[in-house]
Scaffold this active site. Structure first.
Site, PDB file in Angstrom:
ATOM      1  N   GLU A  92      -8.729  -1.553   5.875  1.00 34.96           N
ATOM      2  CA  GLU A  92      -7.474  -1.705   6.615  1.00 34.96           C
ATOM      3  C   GLU A  92      -7.749  -1.773   8.117  1.00 34.96           C
ATOM      4  O   GLU A  92      -7.190  -2.602   8.830  1.00 34.96           O
ATOM      5  CB  GLU A  92      -6.553  -0.509   6.311  1.00 34.96           C
ATOM      6  CG  GLU A  92      -5.231  -0.580   7.073  1.00 34.96           C
ATOM      7  CD  GLU A  92      -4.261   0.537   6.682  1.00 34.96           C
ATOM      8  OE1 GLU A  92      -4.714   1.611   6.232  1.00 34.96           O
ATOM      9  OE2 GLU A  92      -3.053   0.329   6.829  1.00 34.96           O
ATOM     10  N   GLN A 103       0.847  -1.197   0.000  1.00 37.06           N
ATOM     11  CA  GLN A 103       0.000   0.000   0.000  1.00 37.06           C
ATOM     12  C   GLN A 103       0.884   1.250   0.000  1.00 37.06           C
ATOM     13  O   GLN A 103       1.660   1.449   0.936  1.00 37.06           O
ATOM     14  CB  GLN A 103      -0.882  -0.009   1.261  1.00 37.06           C
ATOM     15  CG  GLN A 103      -1.753   1.212   1.432  1.00 37.06           C
ATOM     16  CD  GLN A 103      -2.177   1.402   2.887  1.00 37.06           C
ATOM     17  OE1 GLN A 103      -1.594   0.805   3.783  1.00 37.06           O
ATOM     18  NE2 GLN A 103      -3.180   2.206   3.117  1.00 37.06           N
TER      19      GLN A 103
END
Ligand SMILES: Cc1cc2nc3c(=O)[nH]c(=O)nc-3n(C[C@H](O)[C@H](O)[C@H](O)COP(=O)(O)OP(=O)(O)OC[C@H]3O[C@@H](n4cnc5c(N)ncnc54)[C@H](O)[C@@H]3O)c2cc1C
Length: 401
Positions: free
Chosen positions: A236, A118
Site C-alpha cells: 500500500e 481493503q
C-alpha cells in the site's frame, strides 16, 4: 546464463509479447476487458508475476517499459478504478494465495471486472490496526463474521474485500488475526457512505452481521493474518507514494501550470515553487532508485520513505497552488453535492481546489505520517521502539473503551 543474459532474455521476451499483443488486439478499438484479458494472458499484467498468473517471471524493472508503451498507444487501463486491487490485493494474493485462489481472483481483478477494497481500519483500530475487534468464528467449512470497518475506500464499487478479522481473542493481538477474501455482495454486508471534505464519498462504513465466508476464501493459515496484512500494508505504501512519474508531472505540474498562467507571477513565491520542484524531483529520483533496487516480492522500508515524503510534499504543493490562485483559490468548483465516485481523486484529474482539499487526507490514509516516522525510526535508524504495554497480553485482556 549470467545475470546480464537473463536480463536481456527477459527484455526480449517482454518486447516480443508486447508486439504480439498489439498486433492481435488494436488497443484503440478492442473492448477494454478483452484487451486487458489478452494482456493478462500474455504475461504483461505484472511481468514479475509467474507465468499463468499475469506475468512472465522476469525482473519487475521491465514493467515500466510495458506501461510506457501501452500508455503511448492509448491502451485501456483499469488501475485507477481498481486502485486497491492492483496495488494491494494482487501482490497479497500472489504472496499468500493458493494456486486456486490466484487462478480465481487475479485475472478479473486485472481486467477491472472485479473491484477490490481493503477492510482493515475500525472505529477503535486505525494506526493500531492489530488491535481490531471484528470477529470471525469458525462454523464447519465456513466462518461467521460480525463487526464494523470504517474508511473503506470504494467499498461501494467493490466485489471483493481484503478482510482482517480476529479469530482468537485469547492470544496477543498480532497472533489472533486471520485474513479473508470477503464477497461484498454476501448477505449481511452493509456499506454506508461517509462524506469527505471534498463533498464526495470515496469511502464508507462497512457493517458485518453474521456474514458467512467459506474457508476456501481464507488467505494463508489461521492466525497468520498479521503476516498477510504486512504484505498488504507494505505494498500500500509503495502504491500510494512509490510511483515514478515523468519529471515535472503530477502535483508539481499543477503548480507550474498555474504559475505560468499568472499575468504577474508573485516574485516572492518563486523561491517556494523552486524549492518544492527540487523536493519533488528528489522524491522522484529516490523512488526510481528504490524501484531499481527492489526485487519481486514484498517491498521494504523504502515504501515508508516514499509514503511519508509524498504525502507531506503533496500537501505543501497544493497549498502553494491555492495561494497562487488568490481569491479564486477559495471558490469551490461545484455546488458541493455529494456523490460516490468510482475512483479516488488521488488519480489527479480534478480541479486543483478539490485536489487541495483531498490532499489533506494524504498524511492519514495508508498509515499516518507519525506512524511512518515511527517505522523509519525503528526499522531504518535503529532507534529504541515505543513502549508497547499490550504487546504480550492476550487481546481479550487489553483494556479498551
Ligand atoms: C482518504 C482515506 C482513505 C482510507 N481508506 C482506507 C481503506 O480503504 N481501508 C482501510 O482499512 N482504511 C482506510 N483508511 C483509514 C486509515 O488507514 C486510517 O485513518 C489511519 O491508519 C489512521 O487511523 P485512525 O484514523 O484510526 O487514527 P488514529 O490511529 O486514531 O490516530 C490519531 C492520531 O494519533 C496519531 N498516532 C496514533 N498512534 C500513534 C503512535 N503510536 N505514535 C505517534 N502518533 C500516533 C496518528 O498519527 C494521528 O495523528 C483511509 C483513510 C483515509 C483518510
Amino acid at each position: 546464463m549470467n545475470r546480464t543474459d537473463t536480463a536481456v532474455s527477459g527484455e526480449t521476451l517482454v518486447l516480443e509479447r508486447l508486439r504480439a499483443l498489439l498486433a492481435t488486439h488494436d488497443p484503440t478499438t478492442t473492448e477494454a476487458r478483452t484487451f486487458l484479458g489478452a494482456r493478462f494472458d500474455a504475461g504483461l499484467a505484472w511481468v514479475s508475476f509467474p507465468q499463468g498468473s499475469g506475468g512472465l517471471g522476469v525482473s519487475p524493472s521491465l514493467q515500466a517499459a510495458v506501461e510506457r508503451e501501452l500508455r503511448r498507444v492509448g491502451a485501456p487501463d483499469e488501475s485507477e478504478r481498481n486502485v486497491i486491487g492492483y496495488g494491494m490485493a494482487a501482490p497479497t494474493i500472489l504472496t499468500h494465495g493458493t494456486p486456486e485462489q490466484q487462478a480465481r481472483y487475479l485475472r478479473p481483478l486485472f481486467t477491472g471486472e472485479e473491484v477490490w477494497c481493503q477492510l482493515f481500519s475500525e472505529p477503535g483500530a486505525g494506526s493500531d490496526v492489530a488491535g481490531l475487534g471484528t470477529r470471525a468464528v469458525r462454523d464447519g467449512d465456513e466462518w461467521v463474521v460480525n463487526g464494523q470497518k470504517v474508511w473503506t475506500t470504494l467499498a461501494h464499487t467493490a466485489r471483493w474485500g481484503l478482510l482482517l478479522a480476529r479469530t482468537d481473542p485469547d492470544v496477543p493481538k498480532h497472533r489472533g488475526l486471520t485474513y479473508f477474501v470477503v464477497d461484498m455482495h454476501a448477505p449481511g454486508v452493509e456499506v454506508r457512505p461517509l462524506r469527505q471534505i471534498t463533498g464526495e464519498a470515496e469511502f464508507n462504513e462497512v457493517f458485518f452481521s453474521d456474514v458467512r465466508i467459506p474457508d476456501v476464501q481464507r488467505l494463508d493459515a489461521v492466525g497468520a493474518g498479521w503476516r498477510v496484512a504486512t504484505t498488504t500494508l507494505m505494498n500500500e505504501r509503495v502504491a500510494i507514494g512509490g510511483g515514478v512519474r515523468p519529471r515535472s508531472s503530477g502535483p508539481i505540474h499543477e503548480a507550474l501550470a498555474i504559475w505560468q498562467d499568472l499575468p504577474r507571477p508573485p516574485a516572492a513565491q518563486r523561491d517556494r515553487l523552486m524549492s518544492l520542484w527540487v523536493e519533488a524531483e528528489v522524491g522522484r529520483l529516490t523512488n526510481m532508485r528504490a524501484r531499481a533496487l527492489r526485487r519481486a516480492g514484498t517491498p521494504g522500508p523504502e515504501g515508508s520513505v516514499a509514503k511519508l515524503k509524498g504525502a507531506e510534499l503533496n500537501k505543501r504543493v497544493y497549498e502553494l497552488c491555492v495561494d497562487l490562485l488568490g481569491m479564486t483559490g477559495t471558490l469551490f468548483p461545484s455546488h458541493y453535492e455529494m456523490h460516490r465516485p468510482d475512483r479516488s481523486l488521488l488519480s489527479g484529474k480534478a480541479d486543483v481546489r478539490q485536489l487541495f482539499l483531498r490532499s489533506r487526507a494524504n498524511s492519514i490514509e495508508g498509515g499516518t505520517s507519525e506512524i511512518m516516522r515511527n517505522i523509519l525510526g525503528e526499522r531504518v535508524l535503529g532507534l529504541p521502539g515505543e513502549p508497547r504495554s499490550d504487546k504480550d497480553l492476550p487481546w481479550a485482556q487489553v483494556p479498551r473503551n
